[in-house]
Design an enzyme around this catalytic site. Structure first.
Site, PDB file in Angstrom:
ATOM      1  N   ARG A  75       0.822  -1.203   0.000  1.00  0.00           N
ATOM      2  CA  ARG A  75       0.000   0.000   0.000  1.00  0.00           C
ATOM      3  C   ARG A  75       0.859   1.256   0.000  1.00  0.00           C
ATOM      4  NH1 ARG A  75      -3.285  -1.660   5.212  1.00  0.00           N
ATOM      5  NH2 ARG A  75      -1.606  -2.786   6.233  1.00  0.00           N
ATOM      6  N   GLU A  87      -3.156   5.805   4.229  1.00  0.00           N
ATOM      7  CA  GLU A  87      -2.765   4.814   3.230  1.00  0.00           C
ATOM      8  C   GLU A  87      -3.811   4.659   2.134  1.00  0.00           C
ATOM      9  OE1 GLU A  87      -0.390   1.777   6.203  1.00  0.00           O
ATOM     10  OE2 GLU A  87      -2.566   1.584   6.077  1.00  0.00           O
ATOM     11  N   LYS A 107      -8.906   1.243  -1.190  1.00  0.00           N
ATOM     12  CA  LYS A 107      -9.368   1.705   0.116  1.00  0.00           C
ATOM     13  C   LYS A 107      -8.478   2.836   0.587  1.00  0.00           C
ATOM     14  CE  LYS A 107      -8.757  -0.744   4.084  1.00  0.00           C
ATOM     15  NZ  LYS A 107      -9.081  -1.711   5.168  1.00  0.00           N
ATOM     16  N   ARG A 113     -14.285  -7.081   7.877  1.00  0.00           N
ATOM     17  CA  ARG A 113     -13.430  -7.865   6.975  1.00  0.00           C
ATOM     18  C   ARG A 113     -12.174  -8.331   7.674  1.00  0.00           C
ATOM     19  NH1 ARG A 113      -8.281  -5.822   6.736  1.00  0.00           N
ATOM     20  NH2 ARG A 113      -7.765  -4.464   4.993  1.00  0.00           N
ATOM     21  N   ALA A 173     -12.013  -0.997  19.395  1.00  0.00           N
ATOM     22  CA  ALA A 173     -13.034  -0.933  18.334  1.00  0.00           C
ATOM     23  C   ALA A 173     -13.171  -2.235  17.544  1.00  0.00           C
ATOM     24  CB  ALA A 173     -12.719   0.232  17.392  1.00  0.00           C
ATOM     25  N   GLN A 174     -12.092  -3.005  17.416  1.00  0.00           N
ATOM     26  CA  GLN A 174     -12.141  -4.209  16.576  1.00  0.00           C
ATOM     27  C   GLN A 174     -12.553  -5.459  17.354  1.00  0.00           C
ATOM     28  OE1 GLN A 174     -10.182  -4.754  13.256  1.00  0.00           O
ATOM     29  NE2 GLN A 174     -10.553  -2.577  12.939  1.00  0.00           N
ATOM     30  N   ASP A 206       0.716  -3.539  12.406  1.00  0.00           N
ATOM     31  CA  ASP A 206       0.352  -3.433  10.995  1.00  0.00           C
ATOM     32  C   ASP A 206       0.975  -2.221  10.303  1.00  0.00           C
ATOM     33  OD1 ASP A 206      -0.947  -1.405  12.189  1.00  0.00           O
ATOM     34  OD2 ASP A 206      -2.953  -1.954  11.540  1.00  0.00           O
ATOM     35  N   LYS A 243       5.262  -0.509  14.442  1.00  0.00           N
ATOM     36  CA  LYS A 243       4.079  -0.908  15.227  1.00  0.00           C
ATOM     37  C   LYS A 243       3.985  -2.430  15.244  1.00  0.00           C
ATOM     38  CE  LYS A 243      -0.906   0.255  15.577  1.00  0.00           C
ATOM     39  NZ  LYS A 243      -1.514  -1.085  15.550  1.00  0.00           N
ATOM     40  N   SER A 253      -0.871 -10.717  10.515  1.00  0.00           N
ATOM     41  CA  SER A 253      -1.855 -10.038   9.671  1.00  0.00           C
ATOM     42  C   SER A 253      -1.623  -8.533   9.646  1.00  0.00           C
ATOM     43  CB  SER A 253      -3.256 -10.321  10.234  1.00  0.00           C
ATOM     44  OG  SER A 253      -4.209  -9.540   9.563  1.00  0.00           O
TER      45      SER A 253
END
Lengths: 368, 368
Positions: free
Chosen positions: A45, A56, A69, A112, A139-140, A230, A234, A297
């Site tokens: 990205r 991004e 995105k 997703r 939040a996730q 990610d 980080k 991931s």
């Protein structure tokens, strides 16, 4: 006219089928797309970093459809009452270059990401996995819990967050769903949460080389779903976990994961396996129950492509729910673009009956 | 809530001030941004090519604001009744990563391209230029004519297009504007149009290595505004024109122009000057009246950044004209994203008063 899915739209779509069914359906779309990995135009990205975050762009195409995105990552936003991650995206027709759908992807990215995590775990975790540590209850976290409960049969979630109010919120949201057989254990530390877990999901937000998991926490047979690390600088895992002799590290798209994933801590020749190779059988995922599998991931553009196509399909099935915006001109003579600015000479506004639509909006409280 | 400018919005904004004033104001914004060239994060645009066209993303940032544009180029679209180029873009706040404005950029790209062409010509063309050849009379041509009439005092336009109906359309649109002192000469060939012109603007659409201009057409002192050649395999000038001993080639952002500009026909070490260097005085533009200046224009992200910031400012000044879309969630607790999908637990839809807005839409005739 371009189809539009805003916050009201995603609430309607997910409300119709429920988050668990939405996530499972999306996971199937993502799996189908990863099975034709070679069809996609792939690139790491495009990121522009600032001291406080990153913005991004994630484009891809299979030659038929194009998608991208926009997504930001600003860990300190929560202190301002703003989201750490916001996103939106577009699905376009490669044949004409016209955008077909503009959609919110903030909620959809959480859906997703959970779908991708559960899909990877289906291939990598021990089939008898029933207990998951969920570290990072922001939040996730609900999305991860719903996906692993529904798609992998996880029944016990061991919750930990440095912010106990985040854990309160997660527990409250999950209990309200009344998921069958759900057990929630609140833990006082990451170590306590990981103890006895079959799957460990880390989904923390700090933009730093954090060490959420240390080598002594990890037991043979565990599957690590490392979601929070990610972007450059980080990470969440101690590098020695990745170096375990019995560990297998699976990534989405290697060139991007080398920059953004947990493996950014390791040399460029450190052996990793791309998830698509596991699906195709070219590489094995878990080869023994005692192995430690690590899904490093970061999120890849293909997953957003799948999400946008899935949202477009669901929107098509719901005629009443469809909204459109006038993002692209509609001309009788495409060489007369200027006609749009000269109504007397026949802009669509002049020629075509103007129609108006209603977008249901949520009232703005925080300046964004 | 994200501010939105659609086709109705750009019609309203340009309608308020008129295209000439809009273009002149935008040219000033673009010039101011090129004067702080070093502030911008620059990269060649991300392009995904197909046999029939290209879809591109053009991001940039000055550390305060971030912008990107989505733009396609599909020359065969006109045969389908569709635009060759459509575009939209977003302006975002680097501090939070939140998008501020989503805007159409199809009309705006034509306006900004004309603004950039006229701005470059102000610095490169002979000050006494009064006659311009305008080769390619399609969607961009009126914008070029208005910009050069208003900003450079061009009075005579010599029009040519392989499609005489396109020239009819251009002449009709320009005559309807009643521009002071305007003279239009319809020509039977590019050579006839170029004969005696001070400035030659080529804005044709074919995606091929076309040769619109050949060396014998070019006279000393001319300024060439080469707009149409803007992607690999898409050029308009015979390479020998660029190689003229008395020619000076100016580009926007060299790394991108090497890929997309007329200079793609030449070796990577062929000498070019970046426009920002001309503005800063680091390099001279035209150094003699008899020199041939060539603006090898492909369009750079900075120009779209300027356009989006300009549109945002104009939108702010017109309270009644403002529209918003619910592209980004608004949450009381940013860690409770899931709350959006559980209205009972307090999604904004539940908690905040729902408001609805009207978007004026032009009726859709062509499926897009």
């Amino acid at each position: 006219m371009v189809e539009y899915i805003g916050i009201a739209g995603i609430q309607r779509i997910v409300g119709r089928m429920g988050p668990a069914a939405f996530i499972e359906g999306l996971a199937a779309e993502i799996e189908a797309d990863y099975r034709r990995w070679g069809d996609f135009d792939k690139s790491a990205r495009h990121a522009i970093h600032s001291p406080v975050g990153v913005i991004e762009l994630m484009p891809t195409s299979d030659g038929q459809m194009y998608s991208f995105k926009y997504v930001n990552g600003h860990p300190k936003n929560t202190a301002l009452g703003l989201l750490t991650v916001t996103a939106f995206g577009v699905l376009a027709d490669v044949e004409t270059g016209y955008p077909l759908l503009l959609s919110e992807l903030t909620v959809s990215t959480a859906l997703r990401t959970a779908a991708m995590s559960a899909l990877a775990a289906k291939w990598l975790a021990r089939p008898d996995s029933r207990v998951m540590a969920l570290i990072g209850n922001g939040a996730q976290s609900e999305f991860q819990a719903i996906a692993f409960h529904h798609m992998l049969g996880i029944r016990e979630f061991r919750l930990y967050d440095v912010d106990s109010q985040a854990t309160d919120k997660l527990a409250r949201n999950l209990e309200a769903l009344g998921l069958p057989g759900l057990q929630l254990k609140r833990c006082r530390s990451a170590a306590e949460a990981v103890q006895g877990a079959d799957i460990v999901t880390t989904v923390t937000a700090d933009k730093r080389n954090a060490i959420i998991l240390t080598p002594e926490m990890i037991a043979p047979g565990m599957h690590l779903n490392a979601v929070g690390g990610d972007c450059p600088g980080k990470t969440e895992l101690h590098a020695d976990i990745l170096r375990r002799a019995d560990a297998r590290v699976i990534v989405e798209y290697e060139p991007q994961s080398r920059i953004e994933g947990e493996i950014q801590q390791l040399p460029a020749d450190f052996a990793v396996t791309e998830f698509a190779q596991v699906l195709s059988g070219a590489a094995s995922g878990r080869s023994a129950p005692a192995e430690v599998t690590i899904f490093d991931s970061v999120g890849f553009a293909l997953e957003d492509y799948s999400a946008l196509r899935y949202l477009h399909k669901l929107q098509q099935e719901d005629a009443q729910g469809q909204q459109h915006i006038d993002l692209i001109p509609d001309l009788d003579n495409p060489k007369n673009l200027f006609g749009l600015l000269a109504p007397a000479q026949g802009s669509p506004a002049g020629q075509n009956g103007a129609v108006s639509i209603q977008l249901e909006m949520t009232h703005d409280e925080h300046p964004a």
